[in-house]
Design a protein around this motif. Structure first.
Motif, PDB file in Angstrom:
ATOM      1  N   ILE A   1      10.536   3.549  -5.371  1.00  0.00           N
ATOM      2  CA  ILE A   1      11.658   3.317  -4.447  1.00  0.00           C
ATOM      3  C   ILE A   1      12.648   4.155  -4.485  1.00  0.00           C
ATOM      4  O   ILE A   1      13.276   4.378  -5.483  1.00  0.00           O
ATOM      5  CB  ILE A   1      11.942   1.901  -4.794  1.00  0.00           C
ATOM      6  N   ALA A   2      13.116   4.702  -3.270  1.00  0.00           N
ATOM      7  CA  ALA A   2      14.350   5.566  -3.229  1.00  0.00           C
ATOM      8  C   ALA A   2      15.343   4.993  -2.127  1.00  0.00           C
ATOM      9  O   ALA A   2      15.327   4.220  -1.497  1.00  0.00           O
ATOM     10  CB  ALA A   2      13.714   7.002  -2.767  1.00  0.00           C
ATOM     11  N   SER A   3      16.467   5.610  -2.440  1.00  0.00           N
ATOM     12  CA  SER A   3      17.561   5.284  -1.649  1.00  0.00           C
ATOM     13  C   SER A   3      18.434   6.569  -1.026  1.00  0.00           C
ATOM     14  O   SER A   3      18.212   7.620  -1.534  1.00  0.00           O
ATOM     15  CB  SER A   3      18.696   4.453  -2.485  1.00  0.00           C
ATOM     16  N   ASN A   4      18.709   6.354   0.157  1.00  0.00           N
ATOM     17  CA  ASN A   4      19.633   7.542   0.853  1.00  0.00           C
ATOM     18  C   ASN A   4      21.333   7.371   0.730  1.00  0.00           C
ATOM     19  O   ASN A   4      22.008   8.047   1.121  1.00  0.00           O
ATOM     20  CB  ASN A   4      19.419   7.422   2.380  1.00  0.00           C
ATOM     21  N   THR A   5      21.387   6.574  -0.403  1.00  0.00           N
ATOM     22  CA  THR A   5      22.911   6.146  -0.764  1.00  0.00           C
ATOM     23  C   THR A   5      23.528   7.632  -1.152  1.00  0.00           C
ATOM     24  O   THR A   5      22.986   8.458  -2.065  1.00  0.00           O
ATOM     25  CB  THR A   5      23.068   5.160  -2.014  1.00  0.00           C
TER      26      THR A   5
ATOM     27  N   HIS B   1       1.109  -1.179  -0.066  1.00  0.00           N
ATOM     28  CA  HIS B   1       0.039  -0.106  -0.087  1.00  0.00           C
ATOM     29  C   HIS B   1       0.839   1.287   0.064  1.00  0.00           C
ATOM     30  O   HIS B   1       0.261   2.404  -0.192  1.00  0.00           O
ATOM     31  CB  HIS B   1      -0.841   0.046   1.304  1.00  0.00           C
ATOM     32  N   ALA B   2       2.139   1.240   0.034  1.00  0.00           N
ATOM     33  CA  ALA B   2       3.142   2.246   0.170  1.00  0.00           C
ATOM     34  C   ALA B   2       3.111   3.105  -1.201  1.00  0.00           C
ATOM     35  O   ALA B   2       3.167   2.464  -2.272  1.00  0.00           O
ATOM     36  CB  ALA B   2       4.566   1.935   0.729  1.00  0.00           C
ATOM     37  N   GLU B   3       3.259   4.434  -1.015  1.00  0.00           N
ATOM     38  CA  GLU B   3       3.351   5.240  -2.400  1.00  0.00           C
ATOM     39  C   GLU B   3       4.990   5.547  -2.587  1.00  0.00           C
ATOM     40  O   GLU B   3       5.248   5.459  -3.627  1.00  0.00           O
ATOM     41  CB  GLU B   3       2.591   6.466  -2.249  1.00  0.00           C
ATOM     42  N   LEU B   4       5.566   5.490  -1.355  1.00  0.00           N
ATOM     43  CA  LEU B   4       7.217   5.920  -1.455  1.00  0.00           C
ATOM     44  C   LEU B   4       7.665   5.162  -0.214  1.00  0.00           C
ATOM     45  O   LEU B   4       7.214   4.951   0.802  1.00  0.00           O
ATOM     46  CB  LEU B   4       7.397   7.218  -1.012  1.00  0.00           C
ATOM     47  N   VAL B   5       8.807   4.406  -0.588  1.00  0.00           N
ATOM     48  CA  VAL B   5       9.655   3.795   0.196  1.00  0.00           C
ATOM     49  C   VAL B   5      11.138   4.147   0.156  1.00  0.00           C
ATOM     50  O   VAL B   5      11.503   4.216  -1.128  1.00  0.00           O
ATOM     51  CB  VAL B   5       9.558   2.208  -0.345  1.00  0.00           C
ATOM     52  N   VAL B   6      11.665   4.403   1.237  1.00  0.00           N
ATOM     53  CA  VAL B   6      12.910   4.844   1.102  1.00  0.00           C
ATOM     54  C   VAL B   6      14.018   3.967   1.963  1.00  0.00           C
ATOM     55  O   VAL B   6      13.692   3.724   2.988  1.00  0.00           O
ATOM     56  CB  VAL B   6      13.266   6.234   1.826  1.00  0.00           C
ATOM     57  N   GLU B   7      15.001   3.422   1.066  1.00  0.00           N
ATOM     58  CA  GLU B   7      15.717   2.329   1.439  1.00  0.00           C
ATOM     59  C   GLU B   7      16.916   3.273   2.397  1.00  0.00           C
ATOM     60  O   GLU B   7      17.709   4.201   1.955  1.00  0.00           O
ATOM     61  CB  GLU B   7      16.292   1.492   0.419  1.00  0.00           C
ATOM     62  N   ALA B   8      17.392   2.957   3.416  1.00  0.00           N
ATOM     63  CA  ALA B   8      18.391   3.507   4.398  1.00  0.00           C
ATOM     64  C   ALA B   8      19.613   2.529   5.014  1.00  0.00           C
ATOM     65  O   ALA B   8      19.618   2.797   6.146  1.00  0.00           O
ATOM     66  CB  ALA B   8      17.597   4.485   5.044  1.00  0.00           C
ATOM     67  N   ALA B   9      19.856   1.751   4.342  1.00  0.00           N
ATOM     68  CA  ALA B   9      21.039   0.498   4.752  1.00  0.00           C
ATOM     69  C   ALA B   9      22.139   1.199   4.668  1.00  0.00           C
ATOM     70  O   ALA B   9      22.472   2.173   3.728  1.00  0.00           O
ATOM     71  CB  ALA B   9      20.401  -0.588   4.079  1.00  0.00           C
ATOM     72  N   THR B  10      23.038   0.657   5.276  1.00  0.00           N
ATOM     73  CA  THR B  10      24.464   0.996   5.093  1.00  0.00           C
ATOM     74  C   THR B  10      24.956   0.822   3.942  1.00  0.00           C
ATOM     75  O   THR B  10      24.326   0.370   2.870  1.00  0.00           O
ATOM     76  CB  THR B  10      25.284   0.151   6.015  1.00  0.00           C
TER      77      THR B  10
END
Length: 85
Positions: free
Chosen positions: A69-73, A37-46
Motif C-alpha cells: 500500500i503506497a501513498s502519493n502524499t 488480488h492487487a499486488e500494489l495499491v496507490v492511495e491518491a486522496a487529497t
C-alpha cells in the motif's frame, strides 16, 4: 495512466503492442472490489490526514497480507497514516 501511455506511443518511447499489454495490467475502481488480488495499491486522496487514515484502514481490510500500500502524499507522515493499520 492511459494518457501517459498514449503519449509514450506518440513519441515512440513504447510500441503500440507494449502499450496494449500495459493497459491490460492497470485497472481502476471507486470501491474496494477486487483489491484482494492487487499486488500494489496507490492511495491518491487529497492531503487530509483523517481521510488518508480512513482509506488506509479500509484498504488493510480489503487487500492480501502481501499487498504493498503506497501513498502519493507530499506533506503528511506515512508513519502517522499507517498507525491505523
Amino acid at each position: 495512466v492511459y494518457a501517459q501511455i498514449k503519449k509514450g506511443v506518440k513519441v515512440k518511447k513504447i510500441t503500440p503492442s507494449k502499450a496494449d499489454r500495459i493497459f491490460q495490467l492497470v485497472s481502476g475502481t471507486v470501491d474496494y472490489s477486487g483489491f484482494q488480488h492487487a499486488e500494489l495499491v496507490v492511495e491518491a486522496a487529497t492531503e487530509n490526514l483523517e481521510l488518508k487514515k480512513k482509506i488506509f484502514s479500509e484498504l488493510e481490510a480489503s487487500v492480501s497480507d502481501t499487498t504493498i500500500i503506497a501513498s502519493n502524499t507530499s506533506s503528511l507522515s506515512i508513519d502517522v497514516m499507517a498507525e491505523t493499520i
